[in-house]
Design a protein around this motif. Structure first.
Motif, short mmCIF file in Angstrom:
data_model
loop_
_atom_site.label_atom_id
_atom_site.label_comp_id
_atom_site.label_asym_id
_atom_site.label_seq_id
_atom_site.Cartn_x
_atom_site.Cartn_y
_atom_site.Cartn_z
N CYS A 205 0.82 -1.21 0.00
CA CYS A 205 0.00 0.00 0.00
C CYS A 205 0.85 1.26 0.00
O CYS A 205 0.36 2.34 0.35
CB CYS A 205 -0.93 0.00 1.21
SG CYS A 205 -2.23 -1.24 1.12
N PRO A 207 3.44 3.61 -2.45
CA PRO A 207 3.91 3.78 -3.83
C PRO A 207 5.43 3.78 -3.91
O PRO A 207 6.12 4.09 -2.95
CB PRO A 207 3.34 5.15 -4.22
CG PRO A 207 3.19 5.87 -2.93
CD PRO A 207 2.83 4.83 -1.92
N ARG A 208 5.93 3.40 -5.08
CA ARG A 208 7.37 3.46 -5.31
C ARG A 208 7.82 4.91 -5.41
O ARG A 208 7.11 5.76 -5.95
CB ARG A 208 7.73 2.70 -6.58
CG ARG A 208 7.70 1.19 -6.41
CD ARG A 208 8.00 0.48 -7.70
NE ARG A 208 6.84 0.47 -8.58
CZ ARG A 208 6.77 -0.23 -9.71
NH1 ARG A 208 7.78 -0.96 -10.09
NH2 ARG A 208 5.69 -0.20 -10.45
N HIS A 218 6.40 9.96 -7.03
CA HIS A 218 5.74 8.78 -6.48
C HIS A 218 5.05 8.03 -7.62
O HIS A 218 4.19 8.57 -8.30
CB HIS A 218 4.72 9.17 -5.42
CG HIS A 218 5.34 9.72 -4.18
ND1 HIS A 218 5.73 11.04 -4.06
CD2 HIS A 218 5.66 9.14 -3.00
CE1 HIS A 218 6.25 11.25 -2.87
NE2 HIS A 218 6.22 10.11 -2.20
N LYS A 220 3.77 3.89 -9.20
CA LYS A 220 2.76 2.87 -8.93
C LYS A 220 3.07 2.11 -7.64
O LYS A 220 4.17 2.21 -7.11
CB LYS A 220 2.68 1.90 -10.11
CG LYS A 220 2.22 2.55 -11.41
CD LYS A 220 2.14 1.51 -12.52
CE LYS A 220 1.67 2.14 -13.82
NZ LYS A 220 1.60 1.14 -14.92
N LEU A 221 2.09 1.35 -7.19
CA LEU A 221 2.29 0.53 -5.99
C LEU A 221 3.30 -0.56 -6.27
O LEU A 221 3.40 -1.09 -7.38
CB LEU A 221 0.97 -0.08 -5.54
CG LEU A 221 -0.12 0.91 -5.11
CD1 LEU A 221 -1.40 0.15 -4.77
CD2 LEU A 221 0.32 1.76 -3.94
N TRP A 222 4.07 -0.92 -5.24
CA TRP A 222 5.10 -1.93 -5.38
C TRP A 222 4.45 -3.29 -5.62
O TRP A 222 3.59 -3.72 -4.85
CB TRP A 222 5.94 -1.96 -4.12
CG TRP A 222 7.13 -2.86 -4.20
CD1 TRP A 222 7.34 -4.02 -3.52
CD2 TRP A 222 8.28 -2.69 -5.03
NE1 TRP A 222 8.53 -4.58 -3.86
CE2 TRP A 222 9.15 -3.78 -4.79
CE3 TRP A 222 8.68 -1.72 -5.95
CZ2 TRP A 222 10.38 -3.94 -5.43
CZ3 TRP A 222 9.90 -1.87 -6.60
CH2 TRP A 222 10.72 -2.97 -6.34
N THR A 264 -6.30 6.15 -5.63
CA THR A 264 -5.26 6.60 -4.70
C THR A 264 -5.84 6.89 -3.33
O THR A 264 -5.24 6.56 -2.30
CB THR A 264 -4.56 7.86 -5.25
OG1 THR A 264 -4.04 7.58 -6.55
CG2 THR A 264 -3.42 8.30 -4.34
#
Length: 286
Positions: A205, A207-208, A218, A220-222, A264
């Motif tokens: 939950c 973000p990269r 920031h 997408k999610l990992w 988001t």
């Protein structure tokens, strides 16, 4: 003995057998081990075993979480329930599709609701021969699957009623017995996480982040995370957002939705759900 086991489908059974014989078992992380294995010129079972031994001896083995028996049982029930639920969803969609192709609309959202159960057989009777045959078969299968899910839910509710942490989680808006049970199953042991941020990262939950100098982006999610836990956290967040009761998750969603996309904002609410789960669980076990 000290042994390293690669995380495969048979790994849980092998680990149980080794632990029963008082072995010190280390479960190798599959994705990280795969990267290391590709650095070698050849990949065979023997080469993999040698690599595991070398990494174990050097203290460099990338380890995965070796869940205790109780957690494994919880995960088996929760995950298999989701498999059965996906079957029920597929049957629902096919029945609706057959009815729609025949120009018959079902006004009820839940095909297995009390009113729909009385209505659907009459609607199926209006279908032409072959469509009626297939739809009736699927309708009977759907009712049977829903009955199986109800039995599993009763088992889960009985387990939750005897668990102090699960009962406390059910107090949170958006979380019922099934979600509380599933969240606990995927988290495993809360002592694994020293902060709620670690739990957020484990659930994917967060973000990269790509940073260079004063610029910070920031993304997408990992993807490498416990995706089931993320799904359950998002489901709990959606329930909390729709609930009438005020909650920290709903407030987090409202704040995030002013500046960001709906998805988001949902993730922001899911992080708040996981934060509450983390603190409640820690307080009750310390």
């Amino acid at each position: 003995w000290t042994m390293a086991v690669e995380a495969t489908r048979e790994a849980p059974w092998v680990c149980r057998l080794l632990l029963a014989n008082e072995a010190d078992v280390h479960l190798a992380h599959p994705s990280e081990l795969s990267v290391l294995a590709k650095l070698r010129p050849a990949k065979t079972d023997l080469k993999d075993a040698i690599l595991l031994l070398e990494l174990l001896e050097q203290g460099l083995l990338p380890e995965a979480y070796l869940a205790p028996e109780e957690v494994q049982q919880r995960r088996a029930i929760s995950r298999n329930r989701e498999v059965i639920r996906s079957v029920a969803t597929k049957l629902r969609n096919v029945i609706r599709s057959i009815l729609c192709h025949a120009g018959i609309q079902v006004e009820r959202t839940d095909l297995c609701g009390k009113e729909a159960r009385e209505m659907v057989p009459d609607l199926l009777a209006e279908l032409p021969g072959r469509d009626r045959l297939m739809a009736n078969i699927m309708w009977r299968q759907l009712l049977e699957v829903e009955g199986d899910i109800a039995c599993i839910d009763e088992l889960i509710k009985d387990t939750v009623s005897k668990d102090e942490v699960a009962q406390a989680l059910c107090i949170l808006p958006g979380i019922g017995p099934v979600l509380a049970y599933s969240l606990m199953a995927e988290i495993g042991e809360i002592q694994r996480f020293s902060s709620c941020k670690q739990l957020h990262a484990y659930a994917g939950c967060v973000p990269r982040v790509s940073q260079s100098g004063e610029h910070c982006h920031h993304g997408k999610l990992w993807p490498r995370c416990n995706k089931r836990l993320r799904t359950y956290a998002v489901l709990a967040a959606q329930n909390a957002i729709r609930a009438k009761a005020h909650s920290k998750a709903k407030e987090a969603f409202r704040r995030a939705s002013r500046k960001h996309h709906y998805n988001t904002a949902k993730i922001a609410a899911a992080r708040k759900i996981l934060t509450d789960v983390f603190h409640i669980w820690h307080e009750l076990t310390h």
